[in-house]
Design a protein around this motif. Structure first.
Motif, PDB file in Angstrom:
ATOM      1  N   MET A  33      10.076   1.718   0.838  1.00 42.92           N
ATOM      2  CA  MET A  33       9.057   1.343  -0.092  1.00 42.92           C
ATOM      3  C   MET A  33       8.635   2.568  -0.679  1.00 42.92           C
ATOM      4  O   MET A  33       8.150   2.596  -1.901  1.00 42.92           O
TER       5      MET A  33
ATOM      6  N   ARG B 294       2.238  10.794  11.213  1.00 40.62           N
ATOM      7  CA  ARG B 294       0.575  11.557  11.136  1.00 40.62           C
ATOM      8  C   ARG B 294       0.368  12.677  10.161  1.00 40.62           C
ATOM      9  O   ARG B 294      -0.313  12.644   9.622  1.00 40.62           O
TER      10      ARG B 294
ATOM     11  N   TRP C 213      -0.257  11.772   6.433  1.00 37.52           N
ATOM     12  CA  TRP C 213      -1.589  11.531   6.196  1.00 37.52           C
ATOM     13  C   TRP C 213      -2.216  12.778   6.277  1.00 37.52           C
ATOM     14  O   TRP C 213      -3.329  12.974   5.198  1.00 37.52           O
ATOM     15  N   GLN C 214      -1.992  13.775   6.827  1.00 36.41           N
ATOM     16  CA  GLN C 214      -2.939  15.006   6.917  1.00 36.41           C
ATOM     17  C   GLN C 214      -2.731  15.909   5.628  1.00 36.41           C
ATOM     18  O   GLN C 214      -3.501  16.465   5.405  1.00 36.41           O
TER      19      GLN C 214
ATOM     20  N   ARG D  52      -4.561   5.740   3.803  1.00 33.37           N
ATOM     21  CA  ARG D  52      -5.543   5.814   5.152  1.00 33.37           C
ATOM     22  C   ARG D  52      -5.564   4.305   5.612  1.00 33.37           C
ATOM     23  O   ARG D  52      -5.745   4.206   7.098  1.00 33.37           O
ATOM     24  N   THR D  53      -5.101   3.490   5.137  1.00 31.53           N
ATOM     25  CA  THR D  53      -4.950   2.045   5.395  1.00 31.53           C
ATOM     26  C   THR D  53      -3.498   1.801   5.991  1.00 31.53           C
ATOM     27  O   THR D  53      -3.271   0.555   6.335  1.00 31.53           O
ATOM     28  N   THR D  54      -2.607   2.932   5.995  1.00 29.87           N
ATOM     29  CA  THR D  54      -1.362   2.395   6.643  1.00 29.87           C
ATOM     30  C   THR D  54      -0.736   3.518   7.497  1.00 29.87           C
ATOM     31  O   THR D  54       0.247   3.848   7.635  1.00 29.87           O
ATOM     32  N   ARG D  55      -1.883   4.152   8.088  1.00 26.13           N
ATOM     33  CA  ARG D  55      -1.741   5.319   8.826  1.00 26.13           C
ATOM     34  C   ARG D  55      -0.662   5.068  10.098  1.00 26.13           C
ATOM     35  O   ARG D  55      -0.022   5.957  10.594  1.00 26.13           O
ATOM     36  N   GLU D  56      -0.849   3.960  10.557  1.00 29.02           N
ATOM     37  CA  GLU D  56      -0.015   3.555  11.798  1.00 29.02           C
ATOM     38  C   GLU D  56       1.527   3.415  11.374  1.00 29.02           C
ATOM     39  O   GLU D  56       2.555   3.339  12.251  1.00 29.02           O
TER      40      GLU D  56
ATOM     41  N   LEU E  29      -9.391  16.529   0.039  1.00 29.48           N
ATOM     42  CA  LEU E  29     -10.579  17.177   0.408  1.00 29.48           C
ATOM     43  C   LEU E  29     -10.519  18.428  -0.939  1.00 29.48           C
ATOM     44  O   LEU E  29     -11.620  18.770  -1.299  1.00 29.48           O
TER      45      LEU E  29
ATOM     46  N   ARG F 221       0.812  -1.415  -0.076  1.00 26.90           N
ATOM     47  CA  ARG F 221       0.012  -0.035  -0.078  1.00 26.90           C
ATOM     48  C   ARG F 221       0.828   1.569  -0.161  1.00 26.90           C
ATOM     49  O   ARG F 221       0.569   2.300  -0.636  1.00 26.90           O
TER      50      ARG F 221
ATOM     51  N   ASN G  80      -4.703  13.866   3.017  1.00 26.30           N
ATOM     52  CA  ASN G  80      -6.186  14.041   3.142  1.00 26.30           C
ATOM     53  C   ASN G  80      -6.639  15.373   3.179  1.00 26.30           C
ATOM     54  O   ASN G  80      -7.596  15.667   2.056  1.00 26.30           O
ATOM     55  N   ASP G  81      -5.566  16.406   3.087  1.00 31.70           N
ATOM     56  CA  ASP G  81      -6.191  17.717   2.938  1.00 31.70           C
ATOM     57  C   ASP G  81      -6.186  18.111   1.504  1.00 31.70           C
ATOM     58  O   ASP G  81      -7.198  18.690   0.989  1.00 31.70           O
TER      59      ASP G  81
ATOM     60  N   ARG H  11      -4.663   8.429  -1.325  1.00 34.63           N
ATOM     61  CA  ARG H  11      -5.163   8.812  -0.016  1.00 34.63           C
ATOM     62  C   ARG H  11      -5.722   7.506   0.535  1.00 34.63           C
ATOM     63  O   ARG H  11      -5.636   7.088   1.657  1.00 34.63           O
ATOM     64  N   GLU H  12      -6.549   6.698  -0.401  1.00 32.50           N
ATOM     65  CA  GLU H  12      -7.082   5.483   0.051  1.00 32.50           C
ATOM     66  C   GLU H  12      -6.037   4.522   0.632  1.00 32.50           C
ATOM     67  O   GLU H  12      -6.247   3.838   1.696  1.00 32.50           O
TER      68      GLU H  12
END
Lengths: 321, 511
Positions: free
Chosen positions: A164, A108, A111-112, A100-104, A119, A10, A115-116, A96-97
């Motif tokens: 990666m 952080r 991701w923001q 979203r599934t690898t946020r950990e 949007l 991902r 995501n921003d 983004r998708e």
């Protein structure tokens, strides 16, 4: 900490998608600027619009007979069409998708940023077809994509996840550079062979500046060559100048560097070596411009082999320990 | 009762600071802050997922900017009560899967265990570390008119919502920075550290640096955001069933780019029945074949332990006060809501005769589905409900209709009372931990008692406040002035200045 194969996949694809969105944005923006600088073609209502359609083939796509071939049509195709895989909007959405599934795993803020951006892209996409807003829209995609790299470069541990990300970025970048060279540069060189027989056409230089701009390479090219903008020298710069980070050779260097930090990557390294040989074998075509397009296709196939080797080694879940 | 205001409309002691600030800010500024908060939530990607939304599955978390406040000394009693309750419940679970002493002693009816949908015979004879099965629980609390906290239900299986406790706090700090500087509000951030420590303490014998994995059903689950959030905060792996495999050695491994790597602790967020297709539902696509084998061999810890849900049942709930007395020899420190069990003839008859005065609930549903509130239901709904009870009495319980407390909530720019509940999260292991406050859920529709986010509920930040101010400095807002003496124009000027100042900050921010 070891990286889950699924998560590795991902991150790799998030990086590829965001690089694709950035590169396409830059290309469309540079092309728009170029068209502004050229004299209006003679008004001929019956002739099909031939200015914009070639751009679509850079994205590996074909407009098809249904699609409108004017400026708005091509921009919709490359930038805002939500149904077409590879458009800027779709690429940002997929990036983004995946994040979203690898946020950990990623910082952080990364991701923001994405995501921003999503949007923004989602909200503005339909209006971005208009020339006036398009520039701001495409500029934002380029800027945010770089900001994302900045966040990762400055805050992320150099672990397998980071490598990666880099692999995805540079493989996509190498691919996009060959596409721009293959489609835009090849067309320009072929045209000057037919038209000019050595004589420079009007606006030739403007065209080549456009090619360089679409890879954010103009200033660095001028600094490196200190000479006039000249066809084969531009193409050599974009393909072989390893010190320029958007060149294909430079991207391959970065890919090797990342692979060196990962274990058991011999098969992938071998594929990168093969791609490098194919790239260097294109040198004669660069000088006379003939079949440059076909040569770039061969490099793209070699890059696809790198992707295949990488998927086999890192992303596939194997049954064995 | 109202959580923030006394019956005469004046703020309760713990809410005085907040109320003075709200008063000083005025409605326009308050609306602006609510909007800024909503923008934060969108940008930070704080979301929850709704099952039926098709493609657009990821929704912004509905949030009300006005916090709910509980005085610290009052909370200390609740905290003690919850810790006690969960210790007793865990003793009960461990007992029913082993000796069943409580049944032998005639305190708990044997037939209830036999009929329980959540009793897992596959778990008999297992004793997890510390004898604890329900490591993480989220009990729902409500307050009645007299101000007493009642436990409404214990969520022992895969309770969710704790990530929103932490996120709500993060956005509220941005909305009301003035108050956080001046008041002693207990932080909530420590939860993930405590959880990490608890999970690590469960690792198999001799493992010093255990690998912890959060097992999620995947991105389509309504709580996916939370699974990711917790993994992120703990530095744990977020895994799906397909990422894990149980080897021939009965150990659990995950597929990494370096091959298989051992996992020592699984914090599972999928239901028992999906955990292991070899033992439970064979069609489960979410679980890991062999996981139960590995757990029973002591090669992996699972939290919450499979079968912990046996005590998470609206019937067992009715016995919890007895369970506390039986195992701990103490009186319950936090109250149960009186509960009628339809399995008993006399209690069922009482329920059927007083349907319109009771809340009737299915014993094994969560998420607010299937609940009938007597005084709001139509005749035909009540009749349907009666039929359902008579058809399957074991599956129904009833409780008096509690008058849920309210808290002022910002709706269309006005502060109006809306009903709230509270879900604190309790960690039980070698020792106990209770979150400072918890997730306050609010029914955004006027008069509604349904607080679930899947059914139009929102949430608020929850503050545990000591009434002494921590800084004795001149406040930057004129809160000491008697409200009467502040003229409207004077206030407007103060707002305008604040607003202008904030706008400048925004522009300077480059947004």
């Amino acid at each position: 900490m070891a990286l889950l194969s699924r998560v590795a996949g991902r991150i790799y694809w998030a990086a590829r998608y965001i690089e694709r969105a950035e590169d396409t944005s830059r290309l469309v923006r540079a092309f728009g600027e170029l068209v502004d600088d050229l004299p209006e073609p003679p008004p001929d209502r019956d002739a099909a619009d031939t200015t914009w359609p070639p751009l679509a083939s850079v994205a590996g796509g074909d407009l098809g007979s249904e699609w409108p071939t004017d400026e708005h049509g091509v921009v919709r195709f490359l930038v805002t069409d939500r149904a077409r895989p590879g458009s800027v909007v779709t690429s940002v959405e997929r990036a983004r998708e995946n994040l979203r599934t690898t946020r950990e795993v990623l910082p952080r803020e990364a991701w923001q940023v994405l995501n921003d951006l999503w949007l923004f892209v989602d909200r503005e996409a339909d209006r971005a077809v208009e020339r006036r807003l398009r520039d701001r829209f495409l500029g934002r995609v380029v800027d945010e994509s770089r900001r994302l790299d900045g966040v990762l470069t400055s805050t992320m541990t150099r672990d397998a996840a980071y490598e990666m990300w880099r692999l995805g970025r540079y493989l996509e970048r190498a691919d996009m550079t060959t596409r721009v060279v293959g489609v835009r540069a090849a067309a320009l060189m072929a045209a000057s062979h037919v038209d000019g027989r050595g004589h420079r056409r009007d606006h030739d230089e403007v065209h080549w500046m456009g090619v360089l701009r679409s890879l954010s390479a103009l200033q660095m090219y001028q600094r490196a060559t200190r000479g006039p903008i000249e066809a084969s020298s531009v193409v050599r710069f974009l393909l072989y100048r390893a010190s320029f980070p958007r060149s294909v050779e430079g991207a391959l260097d970065e890919i090797e560097r990342s692979l060196a930090n990962l274990s058991r990557s011999d098969d992938v390294l071998a594929a990168v070596g093969d791609a490098r040989l194919v790239l260097r074998s294109t040198s004669p075509m660069v000088d006379d411009g003939e079949d440059l397009d076909g040569a770039m296709d061969r490099v793209q196939l070699a890059l696809a082999d790198v992707d295949r080797a990488l998927t086999e080694r890192f992303l596939r879940i194997d049954g064995a320990g | 009762m109202d959580e923030l205001l006394s019956p005469d409309g004046s703020p309760r002691p713990a809410a005085r600071e907040l109320w003075a600030l709200l008063d000083a800010l005025g409605p326009d500024e308050l609306r602006a802050r609510q909007r800024a908060t909503e923008a934060d939530i969108l940008t930070m990607g704080i979301t929850f997922t709704v099952y039926s939304d098709g493609m657009n599955i990821d929704r912004a978390w509905p949030f009300d900017v006005i916090p709910r406040i509980i005085a610290a000394d009052e909370w200390a009693r609740v905290e003690r009560g919850l810790a006690q309750r969960l210790v007793a419940i865990n003793r009960f679970i461990d007992d029913v899967y082993n000796e069943q002493q409580i049944v032998a002693d005639g305190v708990f009816p044997a037939e209830l265990l036999e009929e329980s949908a959540n009793f897992r015979p596959e778990c008999r004879g297992v004793t997890p570390r510390f004898g604890v099965w329900a490591h993480i629980s989220g009990s729902d609390l409500v307050r009645d008119d007299d101000g007493t906290f009642y436990v409404l239900e214990d969520n022992l299986r895969v309770p969710s919502g704790v990530s929103y406790v932490l996120e709500n706090r993060a956005v509220t700090k941005r909305a009301f920075p003035e108050i956080f500087a001046r008041q002693d509000i207990r932080p909530v951030d420590t939860y993930t550290d405590e959880l990490n420590r608890l999970l690590a303490s469960l690792a198999p014998e001799g493992v010093r640096d255990p690998t912890i994995a959060v097992l999620t059903p995947g991105i389509f689950n309504s709580a996916y955001f939370e699974h990711s959030f917790l993994a992120q905060r703990m530095g744990a792996e977020l895994v799906e069933g397909a990422d894990l495999v149980v080897g021939d050695d009965d150990c659990v491994y995950m597929h990494t780019i370096e091959g298989r790597e051992r996992v020592h602790v699984v914090y599972r967020r999928i239901d028992d029945l999906f955990l292991d297709p070899e033992v439970f539902r064979p069609d489960s696509m979410l679980g890991v074949p062999g996981l139960m084998r590995a757990w029973k061999a002591g090669n992996v810890a699972i939290a919450n332990a499979p079968g912990a849900g046996v005590a998470d049942d609206k019937c067992v709930y009715a016995w919890v006060p007895d369970i506390i007395r039986y195992y701990l020899g103490e009186e319950p420190a936090i109250a149960n809501v009186p509960t009628y069990r339809c399995m008993y003839d006399d209690e069922r008859n009482h329920v059927l005769e007083h349907l319109d005065e009771l809340v009737v609930k299915p014993a094994n549903e969560s998420g607010g589905y299937g609940i009938v509130i007597g005084d709001r239901a139509t005749e035909s709904e009540l009749a349907q409900c009666a039929t359902a009870i008579e058809a399957d009495p074991r599956n129904w319980v009833a409780q008096p209709i509690l008058n849920l407390s309210t808290a002022p909530t910002l709706i269309d720019g006005e502060l109006v009372p809306r009903h709230v509940d509270l879900r604190p999260f309790i960690l039980t292991g070698e020792r106990s931990y209770v979150t400072a406050g918890g997730l306050t859920r609010v029914a955004l529709r006027e008069g509604s008692l349904i607080v679930n986010s899947s059914q139009g509920g929102g949430s608020k930040d929850t503050w545990i406040v000591t009434d002494r101010p921590i800084w004795l400095t001149e406040p930057d807002i004129d809160i000491d002035t008697e409200p009467e003496t502040v003229t409207a124009s004077k206030r407007a000027t103060a707002w305008e200045q604040r607003q202008a100042g904030q706008q400048q900050v925004q522009q300077g921010d480059g947004r």
